[in-house]
Design a protein around this motif. Structure first.
Motif, PDB file in Angstrom:
ATOM      1  N   ALA A  99      36.259 -19.137   2.211  1.00 39.97           N
ATOM      2  CA  ALA A  99      35.615 -17.822   2.241  1.00 39.97           C
ATOM      3  C   ALA A  99      35.323 -17.314   0.840  1.00 39.97           C
ATOM      4  CB  ALA A  99      36.487 -16.826   2.994  1.00 39.97           C
ATOM      5  N   LEU A 100      36.309 -17.444  -0.064  1.00 42.12           N
ATOM      6  CA  LEU A 100      36.129 -16.922  -1.413  1.00 42.12           C
ATOM      7  C   LEU A 100      35.137 -17.748  -2.216  1.00 42.12           C
ATOM      8  CD1 LEU A 100      39.829 -15.944  -2.100  1.00 42.12           C
ATOM      9  CD2 LEU A 100      37.894 -14.364  -1.959  1.00 42.12           C
ATOM     10  N   ARG A 101      35.141 -19.043  -2.036  1.00 43.74           N
ATOM     11  CA  ARG A 101      34.160 -19.879  -2.743  1.00 43.74           C
ATOM     12  C   ARG A 101      32.745 -19.545  -2.270  1.00 43.74           C
ATOM     13  NH1 ARG A 101      36.621 -23.760  -5.834  1.00 43.74           N
ATOM     14  NH2 ARG A 101      38.807 -24.218  -5.283  1.00 43.74           N
ATOM     15  N   PHE A 102      32.600 -19.240  -0.991  1.00 44.13           N
ATOM     16  CA  PHE A 102      31.288 -18.853  -0.459  1.00 44.13           C
ATOM     17  C   PHE A 102      30.863 -17.507  -1.044  1.00 44.13           C
ATOM     18  CE2 PHE A 102      28.705 -17.042   3.158  1.00 44.13           C
ATOM     19  CZ  PHE A 102      27.594 -17.851   2.950  1.00 44.13           C
ATOM     20  N   ILE A 103      31.793 -16.557  -1.110  1.00 45.05           N
ATOM     21  CA  ILE A 103      31.504 -15.253  -1.716  1.00 45.05           C
ATOM     22  C   ILE A 103      31.058 -15.439  -3.162  1.00 45.05           C
ATOM     23  CG2 ILE A 103      32.566 -13.108  -2.540  1.00 45.05           C
ATOM     24  CD1 ILE A 103      34.336 -13.234   0.021  1.00 45.05           C
ATOM     25  N   GLY A 104      31.777 -16.264  -3.903  1.00 45.25           N
ATOM     26  CA  GLY A 104      31.419 -16.516  -5.290  1.00 45.25           C
ATOM     27  C   GLY A 104      30.040 -17.126  -5.444  1.00 45.25           C
ATOM     28  N   SER A 105      29.684 -18.021  -4.541  1.00 47.37           N
ATOM     29  CA  SER A 105      28.355 -18.646  -4.615  1.00 47.37           C
ATOM     30  C   SER A 105      27.252 -17.638  -4.348  1.00 47.37           C
ATOM     31  CB  SER A 105      28.266 -19.806  -3.616  1.00 47.37           C
ATOM     32  OG  SER A 105      28.264 -19.342  -2.274  1.00 47.37           O
ATOM     33  N   LEU A 106      27.498 -16.693  -3.447  1.00 47.16           N
ATOM     34  CA  LEU A 106      26.497 -15.659  -3.162  1.00 47.16           C
ATOM     35  C   LEU A 106      26.386 -14.672  -4.320  1.00 47.16           C
ATOM     36  CD1 LEU A 106      27.158 -14.829   0.618  1.00 47.16           C
ATOM     37  CD2 LEU A 106      25.565 -16.471  -0.367  1.00 47.16           C
ATOM     38  N   GLN A 107      27.504 -14.333  -4.932  1.00 41.28           N
ATOM     39  CA  GLN A 107      27.470 -13.439  -6.092  1.00 41.28           C
ATOM     40  C   GLN A 107      26.646 -14.057  -7.216  1.00 41.28           C
ATOM     41  OE1 GLN A 107      31.714 -13.134  -6.599  1.00 41.28           O
ATOM     42  NE2 GLN A 107      31.835 -11.113  -5.621  1.00 41.28           N
ATOM     43  N   GLU A 108      26.806 -15.350  -7.422  1.00 40.22           N
ATOM     44  CA  GLU A 108      26.070 -16.039  -8.480  1.00 40.22           C
ATOM     45  C   GLU A 108      24.597 -16.201  -8.117  1.00 40.22           C
ATOM     46  OE1 GLU A 108      25.043 -17.771 -11.946  1.00 40.22           O
ATOM     47  OE2 GLU A 108      26.957 -16.799 -11.471  1.00 40.22           O
ATOM     48  N   ALA A 109      24.311 -16.560  -6.865  1.00 40.93           N
ATOM     49  CA  ALA A 109      22.929 -16.819  -6.453  1.00 40.93           C
ATOM     50  C   ALA A 109      22.096 -15.543  -6.403  1.00 40.93           C
ATOM     51  CB  ALA A 109      22.908 -17.516  -5.091  1.00 40.93           C
ATOM     52  N   GLY A 110      22.703 -14.441  -5.937  1.00 46.75           N
ATOM     53  CA  GLY A 110      21.945 -13.201  -5.766  1.00 46.75           C
ATOM     54  C   GLY A 110      22.061 -12.222  -6.905  1.00 46.75           C
ATOM     55  N   GLY A 111      23.148 -12.283  -7.659  1.00 48.93           N
ATOM     56  CA  GLY A 111      23.359 -11.363  -8.774  1.00 48.93           C
ATOM     57  C   GLY A 111      23.682  -9.952  -8.348  1.00 48.93           C
ATOM     58  N   LYS A 112      23.941  -9.760  -7.059  1.00 46.26           N
ATOM     59  CA  LYS A 112      24.237  -8.430  -6.530  1.00 46.26           C
ATOM     60  C   LYS A 112      25.623  -8.420  -5.894  1.00 46.26           C
ATOM     61  CE  LYS A 112      19.455  -6.945  -5.815  1.00 46.26           C
ATOM     62  NZ  LYS A 112      18.420  -6.453  -4.872  1.00 46.26           N
ATOM     63  N   PRO A 113      26.207  -7.227  -5.680  1.00 49.11           N
ATOM     64  CA  PRO A 113      27.545  -7.156  -5.100  1.00 49.11           C
ATOM     65  C   PRO A 113      27.619  -7.817  -3.722  1.00 49.11           C
ATOM     66  CG  PRO A 113      26.898  -5.028  -5.996  1.00 49.11           C
ATOM     67  CD  PRO A 113      25.685  -5.896  -6.033  1.00 49.11           C
ATOM     68  N   VAL A 114      28.721  -8.501  -3.482  1.00 49.79           N
ATOM     69  CA  VAL A 114      28.987  -9.131  -2.188  1.00 49.79           C
ATOM     70  C   VAL A 114      30.382  -8.705  -1.744  1.00 49.79           C
ATOM     71  CG1 VAL A 114      29.242 -11.292  -0.904  1.00 49.79           C
ATOM     72  CG2 VAL A 114      27.523 -11.117  -2.725  1.00 49.79           C
ATOM     73  N   ARG A 160      25.099  -9.042 -12.117  1.00 48.39           N
ATOM     74  CA  ARG A 160      23.891  -8.833 -12.919  1.00 48.39           C
ATOM     75  C   ARG A 160      23.196  -7.533 -12.528  1.00 48.39           C
ATOM     76  NH1 ARG A 160      23.430 -14.290 -11.540  1.00 48.39           N
ATOM     77  NH2 ARG A 160      21.692 -13.930 -10.090  1.00 48.39           N
ATOM     78  N   GLN A 161      23.317  -7.159 -11.261  1.00 49.41           N
ATOM     79  CA  GLN A 161      22.710  -5.920 -10.778  1.00 49.41           C
ATOM     80  C   GLN A 161      23.764  -5.114 -10.007  1.00 49.41           C
ATOM     81  OE1 GLN A 161      18.620  -6.287  -9.057  1.00 49.41           O
ATOM     82  NE2 GLN A 161      18.864  -8.489  -9.443  1.00 49.41           N
ATOM     83  N   PRO A 162      24.651  -4.408 -10.715  1.00 49.46           N
ATOM     84  CA  PRO A 162      25.659  -3.587 -10.027  1.00 49.46           C
ATOM     85  C   PRO A 162      24.992  -2.438  -9.267  1.00 49.46           C
ATOM     86  CG  PRO A 162      25.694  -3.162 -12.383  1.00 49.46           C
ATOM     87  CD  PRO A 162      24.753  -4.312 -12.176  1.00 49.46           C
ATOM     88  N   TRP A 163      25.735  -1.888  -8.312  1.00 45.88           N
ATOM     89  CA  TRP A 163      25.229  -0.786  -7.483  1.00 45.88           C
ATOM     90  C   TRP A 163      26.014   0.471  -7.846  1.00 45.88           C
ATOM     91  CZ3 TRP A 163      26.551  -0.054  -1.640  1.00 45.88           C
ATOM     92  CH2 TRP A 163      25.772   0.992  -1.108  1.00 45.88           C
ATOM     93  N   ARG A 164      25.294   1.495  -8.269  1.00 39.73           N
ATOM     94  CA  ARG A 164      25.922   2.742  -8.709  1.00 39.73           C
ATOM     95  C   ARG A 164      25.645   3.827  -7.671  1.00 39.73           C
ATOM     96  NH1 ARG A 164      24.767   6.979 -12.480  1.00 39.73           N
ATOM     97  NH2 ARG A 164      26.593   7.538 -13.741  1.00 39.73           N
ATOM     98  N   LEU A 165      26.719   4.405  -7.136  1.00 38.38           N
ATOM     99  CA  LEU A 165      26.610   5.377  -6.048  1.00 38.38           C
ATOM    100  C   LEU A 165      27.025   6.764  -6.506  1.00 38.38           C
ATOM    101  CD1 LEU A 165      28.136   3.430  -3.050  1.00 38.38           C
ATOM    102  CD2 LEU A 165      25.886   4.458  -3.094  1.00 38.38           C
ATOM    103  N   LYS A 166      26.194   7.752  -6.188  1.00 37.10           N
ATOM    104  CA  LYS A 166      26.550   9.142  -6.488  1.00 37.10           C
ATOM    105  C   LYS A 166      26.851   9.942  -5.230  1.00 37.10           C
ATOM    106  CE  LYS A 166      25.083  11.398  -9.894  1.00 37.10           C
ATOM    107  NZ  LYS A 166      24.301  12.227 -10.833  1.00 37.10           N
ATOM    108  N   GLY A 167      26.813   9.260  -4.108  1.00 35.28           N
ATOM    109  CA  GLY A 167      27.294   9.845  -2.859  1.00 35.28           C
ATOM    110  C   GLY A 167      28.473   9.021  -2.405  1.00 35.28           C
ATOM    111  N   MET A 168      29.189   9.478  -1.409  1.00 34.53           N
ATOM    112  CA  MET A 168      30.354   8.727  -0.942  1.00 34.53           C
ATOM    113  C   MET A 168      30.324   8.541   0.570  1.00 34.53           C
ATOM    114  SD  MET A 168      30.735  12.074  -0.926  1.00 34.53           S
ATOM    115  CE  MET A 168      31.094  12.540  -2.613  1.00 34.53           C
ATOM    116  N   PHE A 169      29.169   8.832   1.190  1.00 34.17           N
ATOM    117  CA  PHE A 169      29.082   8.821   2.652  1.00 34.17           C
ATOM    118  C   PHE A 169      27.744   8.226   3.075  1.00 34.17           C
ATOM    119  CE2 PHE A 169      28.213  11.076   6.740  1.00 34.17           C
ATOM    120  CZ  PHE A 169      29.299  10.605   7.453  1.00 34.17           C
ATOM    121  N   GLY A 170      27.795   7.167   3.893  1.00 34.70           N
ATOM    122  CA  GLY A 170      26.569   6.516   4.335  1.00 34.70           C
ATOM    123  C   GLY A 170      26.664   6.019   5.767  1.00 34.70           C
ATOM    124  N   ALA A 171      25.548   5.456   6.240  1.00 32.84           N
ATOM    125  CA  ALA A 171      25.447   5.002   7.631  1.00 32.84           C
ATOM    126  C   ALA A 171      26.035   3.606   7.782  1.00 32.84           C
ATOM    127  CB  ALA A 171      23.995   5.021   8.088  1.00 32.84           C
TER     128      ALA A 171
END
Length: 523
Positions: free
Chosen positions: A309-324, A166-177
């Motif tokens: 592990a994957l079912r937990f990831i899926g539940s977080l993706q649905e609950a938060g709407g953000k990338p996991v 629901r809220q994808p993350w768009r990056l215009k840099g390729m290097f972070g901390a």
């Protein structure tokens, strides 16, 4: 008068050595060390030299290319990028070209700067140091204010993480901390890194497993919130995972993604934080008692197989709407395949996978794990990229890479071997003043980076260090675009295995794409 003065001078000269040797003699009577019991003076001299040894080796006796984990040449390169926004050297490189290694393959006809697909339209205010006088014992510098190019990706090359959320993350840099937990590092370091990354634009910081602290949020930078097996910051009063705490974090605008830490390069055994570093603010972020030493297990206790592990990831993706995503260390290809087989079966996919090389590790770590567990990054990247292509999921999942990627050439090679984005911890630490004193685990870091002690933190001034972080990011991105241009590419996002060659100890050279051909999807 003269004899009295002479006596005073003699006493002044003799008293310190008398006290010193007397003290050593007294200590020699304590049955602690066999050498001191039999040879007190020589024994204590040995311990003195042993104590001073690391500093003497680092500054005097090691060559510019010998030091570990980073050579003096690499260290100075990072410092110059951060302080002076330059990577110019004189009289040639110091790399041992007779050693086996990876090299970028330059094009016969490189791209001109004007032909690059880069977003430099909006310049940003910057500051850098300029040396005004270089003497034998002194260096005078001044801050120069200027407008600088951000060297961000063009819109059409922007990296989208979690495009189905629901809220994808768009990056215009390729290097972070990379991940550095509050508590393992202090507030001033987080402020410096967060403000610097925000000013550079297109970058991010990872909270590490210590939870989201107010100091992270106050910088306004994009944040990857890491959830470790200790679930610090995401736990209830019984230490169990709390979906309510997760939803609170997911509602915060500048938290862009969540990362489940399955493994970390130097800490597959689990994280560790001394109680002396658990201040009130650290305890509030981690949801643990003040002053209590905290250790995280080496696995989420409720995740013991790919299905869970994957079912937990899926539940977080649905609950938060953000990338996991997940952070892993690669052991071998077969162990990865079970994970991807289950992804296809369940149709649940992490939005990104952070692959950490066994050489990773920014702070306190366990030596046996750091030296002997997991694969180095470049080998791991090829295996992960191959496995994702084999299972036909490469376009669904972004790859973040971490593990001593601190210079443009290493970042470029990592991207050519499969990485979409790159994390660095120690590069950012050195940009803020780290001198590799190897005191990360003591809480007494002399430069104020890996400490929560207010006295030591005073050494690190965010108002100044934030500019060094910004410079480091911009210099690295500019270098990355320059390397892409030399390879004949419009953008570093186009780097592939055919742009890297490997040369062995006999001088034989082979393209990486020929050494490790891209697999054909079998699913």
């Amino acid at each position: 008068m003269v004899p009295t003065l002479l006596c005073v001078i003699i006493i002044i000269l003799l008293l310190p050595p008398i006290v010193f040797f007397g003290y050593m003699y007294a200590l020699s009577k304590q049955p602690k060390h066999s050498i001191i019991r039999s040879h007190p003076f020589l024994g204590w001299m040995r311990y003195l030299l042993e104590k001073l040894g690391p500093e003497f080796r680092q500054y005097w006796f090691e060559s510019d290319t010998e030091g570990k984990p980073f050579s003096r040449s690499d260290f100075v390169g990072m410092v110059y990028a951060a302080k002076y926004r330059t990577d110019l050297i004189s009289f040639g490189g110091k790399r041992d070209y007779e050693e086996p290694g990876f090299y970028l393959s330059n094009a016969m006809f490189p791209r001109l700067t004007s032909e690059l697909r880069v977003d430099n339209e909006k310049v940003v205010p910057g500051k850098r140091y300029e040396i005004t006088h270089e003497g034998l014992f002194t260096r005078r510098e001044k801050f120069i204010e200027e407008e600088v190019k951000p060297w961000m990706l063009h819109d059409e090359d922007a990296i989208v993480v979690g495009e189905n959320r629901r809220q994808p993350w768009r990056l215009k840099g390729m290097f972070g901390a990379s991940a550095t937990s509050f508590g393992a590092v202090g507030e001033n370091y987080i402020m410096s890194t967060g403000y610097g990354a925000r000013m550079a634009g297109g970058s991010w910081i990872n909270t590490g497993e210590g939870g989201v602290a107010e100091v992270h949020l106050s910088t306004g930078v994009d944040i990857i919130s890491q959830i470790g097996p200790g679930m610090f910051g995401f736990r209830d009063d019984k230490g169990k995972f709390s979906i309510e705490e997760f939803k609170k974090k997911a509602s915060i605008p500048n938290i862009k993604a969540f990362e489940l830490k399955f493994h970390q390069g130097a800490k597959i055994r689990g994280g560790h934080l001394e109680g002396a570093k658990v201040t009130e603010k650290v305890a509030a972020a981690r949801l643990v008692p003040v002053g209590q030493t905290v250790n995280s297990p080496n696995r989420f206790e409720f995740l013991s197989n790919p299905d869970e592990a994957l079912r937990f990831i899926g539940s977080l993706q649905e609950a938060g709407g953000k990338p996991v995503g997940v952070k892993i260390v690669v052991g071998d290809p077969k162990r990865l395949e079970h994970f991807f087989e289950k992804m296809l079966e369940l149709s649940i996919y992490p939005d990104f996978i952070t692959v950490d090389g066994s050489e990773g590790g920014s702070g306190a770590m366990f030596k046996a794990m750091a030296d002997g567990m997991g694969l180095p990054l470049f080998a791991a990247l090829i295996i992960l990229d191959d496995t994702m292509r084999k299972f036909g999921v490469r376009d669904r999942i972004r790859i973040f890479a971490s593990g001593k990627l601190v210079t443009p050439d290493k970042v470029a090679i990592a991207m050519a071997l499969g990485a979409d984005c790159v994390n660095s911890a120690r590069g950012f630490m050195i940009a803020t003043g780290c001198i590799m004193a190897m005191q990360c685990h003591t809480g007494k870091c002399p430069t104020g980076v890996t400490t929560t002690d207010s006295k030591y933190q005073e050494a690190l001034v965010p108002a100044e260090k934030q500019w060094r972080v910004m410079n480091y990011i911009l210099q690295l991105r500019e270098g990355l675009f320059s390397l892409a241009a030399a390879c004949g590419l419009e953008s570093p996002t186009k780097l592939r295995r055919e742009h890297v060659v490997f040369t062995n100890e006999s001088g034989e050279t082979v393209r990486v794409v020929d050494l490790f051909p891209y697999p054909v999807a079998s699913r």
